[in-house]
Design an enzyme around this catalytic site. Sequence first.
Site, mmCIF file in Angstrom:
data_model
loop_
_atom_site.group_PDB
_atom_site.id
_atom_site.type_symbol
_atom_site.label_atom_id
_atom_site.label_comp_id
_atom_site.label_asym_id
_atom_site.label_seq_id
_atom_site.Cartn_x
_atom_site.Cartn_y
_atom_site.Cartn_z
ATOM 1 N N GLN A 142 -5.221 -1.868 9.264
ATOM 2 C CA GLN A 142 -5.087 -3.212 8.689
ATOM 3 C C GLN A 142 -5.716 -4.257 9.616
ATOM 4 O O GLN A 142 -5.438 -4.288 10.814
ATOM 5 C CB GLN A 142 -3.601 -3.523 8.446
ATOM 6 C CG GLN A 142 -3.336 -4.796 7.685
ATOM 7 C CD GLN A 142 -3.832 -4.764 6.229
ATOM 8 O OE1 GLN A 142 -3.870 -3.719 5.593
ATOM 9 N NE2 GLN A 142 -4.230 -5.900 5.719
ATOM 10 N N ASP A 178 -11.486 2.082 3.248
ATOM 11 C CA ASP A 178 -11.821 0.654 3.153
ATOM 12 C C ASP A 178 -13.315 0.450 2.898
ATOM 13 O O ASP A 178 -13.736 -0.637 2.506
ATOM 14 C CB ASP A 178 -11.492 -0.058 4.478
ATOM 15 C CG ASP A 178 -10.125 -0.729 4.482
ATOM 16 O OD1 ASP A 178 -9.708 -1.216 3.420
ATOM 17 O OD2 ASP A 178 -9.495 -0.763 5.561
ATOM 18 N N LYS A 201 0.843 -1.207 0.000
ATOM 19 C CA LYS A 201 0.000 0.000 0.000
ATOM 20 C C LYS A 201 0.874 1.252 0.000
ATOM 21 O O LYS A 201 0.615 2.217 -0.718
ATOM 22 C CB LYS A 201 -0.949 -0.019 1.199
ATOM 23 C CG LYS A 201 -2.087 -1.023 1.020
ATOM 24 C CD LYS A 201 -2.832 -1.368 2.305
ATOM 25 C CE LYS A 201 -3.844 -2.474 2.013
ATOM 26 N NZ LYS A 201 -4.508 -3.003 3.207
HETATM 27 N N1 GUN Z 1 -7.134 -7.299 5.783
HETATM 28 C C1 GUN Z 1 -7.383 -8.071 4.691
HETATM 29 N N2 GUN Z 1 -7.935 -7.335 3.724
HETATM 30 C C2 GUN Z 1 -8.052 -6.082 4.194
HETATM 31 C C3 GUN Z 1 -8.552 -4.867 3.646
HETATM 32 O O1 GUN Z 1 -9.016 -4.789 2.514
HETATM 33 N N3 GUN Z 1 -8.479 -3.785 4.464
HETATM 34 C C4 GUN Z 1 -7.983 -3.840 5.725
HETATM 35 N N4 GUN Z 1 -7.970 -2.735 6.449
HETATM 36 N N5 GUN Z 1 -7.521 -4.952 6.263
HETATM 37 C C5 GUN Z 1 -7.548 -6.056 5.494
#
Ligand code: GUN
Length: 280
Positions: free
Chosen positions: A94, A117, A50
Amino acid sequence: MIIDGKAISAATRGDIKAQVDELKKQGVTPGLAVIIVGDDPASRVYVNNKKKACAELGMLSEEYALPADTTEEALLTLIDTLNGREDIDGILCQLPLPRHLDEKRVINAISAEKDVDAFHPVNVGKIMIGDYSFLPCTPAGVMELIRRSNIDVAGKHCVVIGRSNIVGKPMAMLMLHANATVTICHSRTQNLKEICRTADIIVAAVGKAYFVTADMVKEGAVVIDVGMNRNAEGKLCGDVDYDEVSKVASAITPVPGGVGPMTITMLMQNTVTAAKQRRK
Ligand code: GUN
């Protein structure tokens, strides 16, 4: 047809880069704050990717790597500070979080305007009624893959396997908004094979390696694999038995190199969208 997620992701990021450049001309640099708690290796890889994507697009990114024993109060205080920061447009925490932290409470604490998200109940509700601010990243990535591959969705039967809040449920909703007839299947579904065999489009979001086999797929169906698993040899693989299913499908996404690259691309788009909306 193999749906090339890397190529489609690169094309999509080109479009996002143009939006970032335009914002920068107006003196705005979109900014994303990424919070990671603990040292889950998979989460570490995602967070690094990211940050890398932000750098490539010329966006600001900040990482907050907190120890596994961080208190909920400390985490909520950080989120509160980031909510108030003028230069931060998107906040992502996350998941999964260490067990002593209440995921729901943490998600609710992120300002809905910065929730890139699209996990906040306000944004989930907006998705339900088709009034999008942010599209959930993985399902949005799937829709973009389909759109850019010129695959028709309207009127088609789409079977989504999996009902998670992150993928299955919002995926079904986006397909519905695109005028598909949608069936959601899950671990308690009876006659899964028969239902899948009626699908024009299958989206597999199960979390089990090689779950979707060729006998579950109608000749000519489109198969989208959201899975990210390790097989017995420790190799990255999806939810679909790619070697066999690719012989009957008309289009299929590989793992890796299918849906994965698109998820982060859509996160970047959401951050740019947040930057635009906050300055309206
Ligand atoms: N963990 C697995 N996929 C995601 C996601 O798309 N966003 C976040 N914040 N955590 C994750």
